[in-house]
Design a protein around this motif. Structure first.
Motif, PDB file in Angstrom:
ATOM      1  N   GLU A  22      31.844  42.898  42.812  1.00 47.71           N
ATOM      2  CA  GLU A  22      33.005  42.923  43.726  1.00 47.71           C
ATOM      3  C   GLU A  22      33.857  44.172  43.561  1.00 47.71           C
ATOM      4  O   GLU A  22      34.167  44.847  44.533  1.00 47.71           O
ATOM      5  CB  GLU A  22      33.853  41.656  43.524  1.00 47.71           C
ATOM      6  CG  GLU A  22      35.138  41.632  44.296  1.00 47.71           C
ATOM      7  CD  GLU A  22      34.966  41.466  45.791  1.00 47.71           C
ATOM      8  OE1 GLU A  22      35.764  42.058  46.539  1.00 47.71           O
ATOM      9  OE2 GLU A  22      34.034  40.757  46.208  1.00 47.71           O
ATOM     10  N   ALA A  59      34.316  47.038  46.382  1.00 43.05           N
ATOM     11  CA  ALA A  59      35.640  47.073  47.006  1.00 43.05           C
ATOM     12  C   ALA A  59      36.254  48.469  46.906  1.00 43.05           C
ATOM     13  O   ALA A  59      36.886  48.939  47.857  1.00 43.05           O
ATOM     14  CB  ALA A  59      36.564  46.038  46.366  1.00 43.05           C
ATOM     15  N   GLU A  93      34.336  50.602  49.447  1.00 38.38           N
ATOM     16  CA  GLU A  93      34.747  50.187  50.791  1.00 38.38           C
ATOM     17  C   GLU A  93      36.154  50.684  51.104  1.00 38.38           C
ATOM     18  O   GLU A  93      36.415  51.181  52.205  1.00 38.38           O
ATOM     19  CB  GLU A  93      34.683  48.663  50.894  1.00 38.38           C
ATOM     20  CG  GLU A  93      35.052  48.126  52.246  1.00 38.38           C
ATOM     21  CD  GLU A  93      34.917  46.617  52.325  1.00 38.38           C
ATOM     22  OE1 GLU A  93      35.424  46.054  53.311  1.00 38.38           O
ATOM     23  OE2 GLU A  93      34.319  46.001  51.429  1.00 38.38           O
ATOM     24  N   MET A 100      42.493  46.873  53.595  1.00 37.66           N
ATOM     25  CA  MET A 100      41.684  46.003  52.726  1.00 37.66           C
ATOM     26  C   MET A 100      42.156  44.555  52.776  1.00 37.66           C
ATOM     27  O   MET A 100      42.443  43.921  51.767  1.00 37.66           O
ATOM     28  CB  MET A 100      41.670  46.521  51.286  1.00 37.66           C
ATOM     29  CG  MET A 100      40.820  47.756  51.077  1.00 37.66           C
ATOM     30  SD  MET A 100      39.082  47.545  51.484  1.00 37.66           S
ATOM     31  CE  MET A 100      38.516  46.557  50.127  1.00 37.66           C
ATOM     32  N   SER A 149      36.283  42.780  48.976  1.00 42.10           N
ATOM     33  CA  SER A 149      35.336  43.489  49.826  1.00 42.10           C
ATOM     34  C   SER A 149      34.838  42.590  50.956  1.00 42.10           C
ATOM     35  O   SER A 149      34.177  41.585  50.713  1.00 42.10           O
ATOM     36  CB  SER A 149      34.137  43.963  49.004  1.00 42.10           C
ATOM     37  OG  SER A 149      33.139  44.474  49.854  1.00 42.10           O
TER      38      SER A 149
END
Length: 194
Positions: A42, A46, A49, A61, A137
């Motif tokens: 994760e 994340a 991303e 986010m 994410s």
């Protein structure tokens, strides 16, 4: 950032293809992610991303990305954070009532959606934001969900093939039809009889 956000809307069709490719890659990596553990994957996903989407879309986010249905214009950039269309205060020329120098996020979303193959998705009503997912994410969440759907459909398909094979064998061994039994007197419609 703002200029890149406008660039992303103008190039929504190409970014839609790129998004599909990223999604397919993430789904293909599902067995690896499952082996490593989604909790461990994760954080790095994340961060990646956040960097990519922060640059291109000014991403907040929220963990529930809807760029593919909003013309590559993030609705979280709206000062009011509206998820289902513009407010009543859009100024002439498509500018925001809260930030008069900024174009309305939803005017841009509509323009971007017209360029996309799946542009009709902009008409779908989006659920409210789940604030507990902020910072997580959305790529990983969507990949996990799609991989689970794929496994489920493959399992159902396999089960159907097994049943079909068993049914074919049973048809060879059993007669095509069985004699019908006579109806019991209680099932006969007495009103219809003469």
């Amino acid at each position: 950032m703002y200029r890149l956000r406008l660039w992303s809307v103008r190039h929504a069709r190409g970014l839609e293809r790129l998004y599909k490719w990223v999604e397919g890659t993430m789904v293909a990596l599902d067995p690896l992610f499952a082996r490593i553990g989604y909790a461990r994957v994760e954080r790095p996903v994340a961060v990646l991303e956040s960097g990519v989407k922060g640059l291109l879309f000014d991403c907040e986010m929220c963990g529930q990305c809807v760029l593919s249905s909003t013309g590559m214009s993030c609705p979280m950039n709206c000062p009011k954070q509206l998820r289902n269309g513009p407010c009543g205060g859009v100024r002439p020329g498509g500018f925001c009532e809260v930030k008069p120098w900024m174009r309305c996020v939803w005017v841009d979303a509509w323009d971007g959606a017209q360029r996309m193959r799946n542009g009709a998705w902009i008409s779908e009503v989006l659920p409210p934001v789940d604030r507990s997912l902020k910072g997580s994410s959305s790529w990983l969440r969507v990949a996990r969900e799609k991989a689970a759907e794929r496994r489920h459909s493959e399992t159902k398909s396999r089960a159907r093939r097994i049943v079909a094979k068993a049914f074919a064998g049973a048809r060879r061994n059993e007669p095509a039809s069985a004699p019908l039994a006579e109806e019991p007197p209680s099932a006969v419609n007495r009103e219809a009889q003469p």
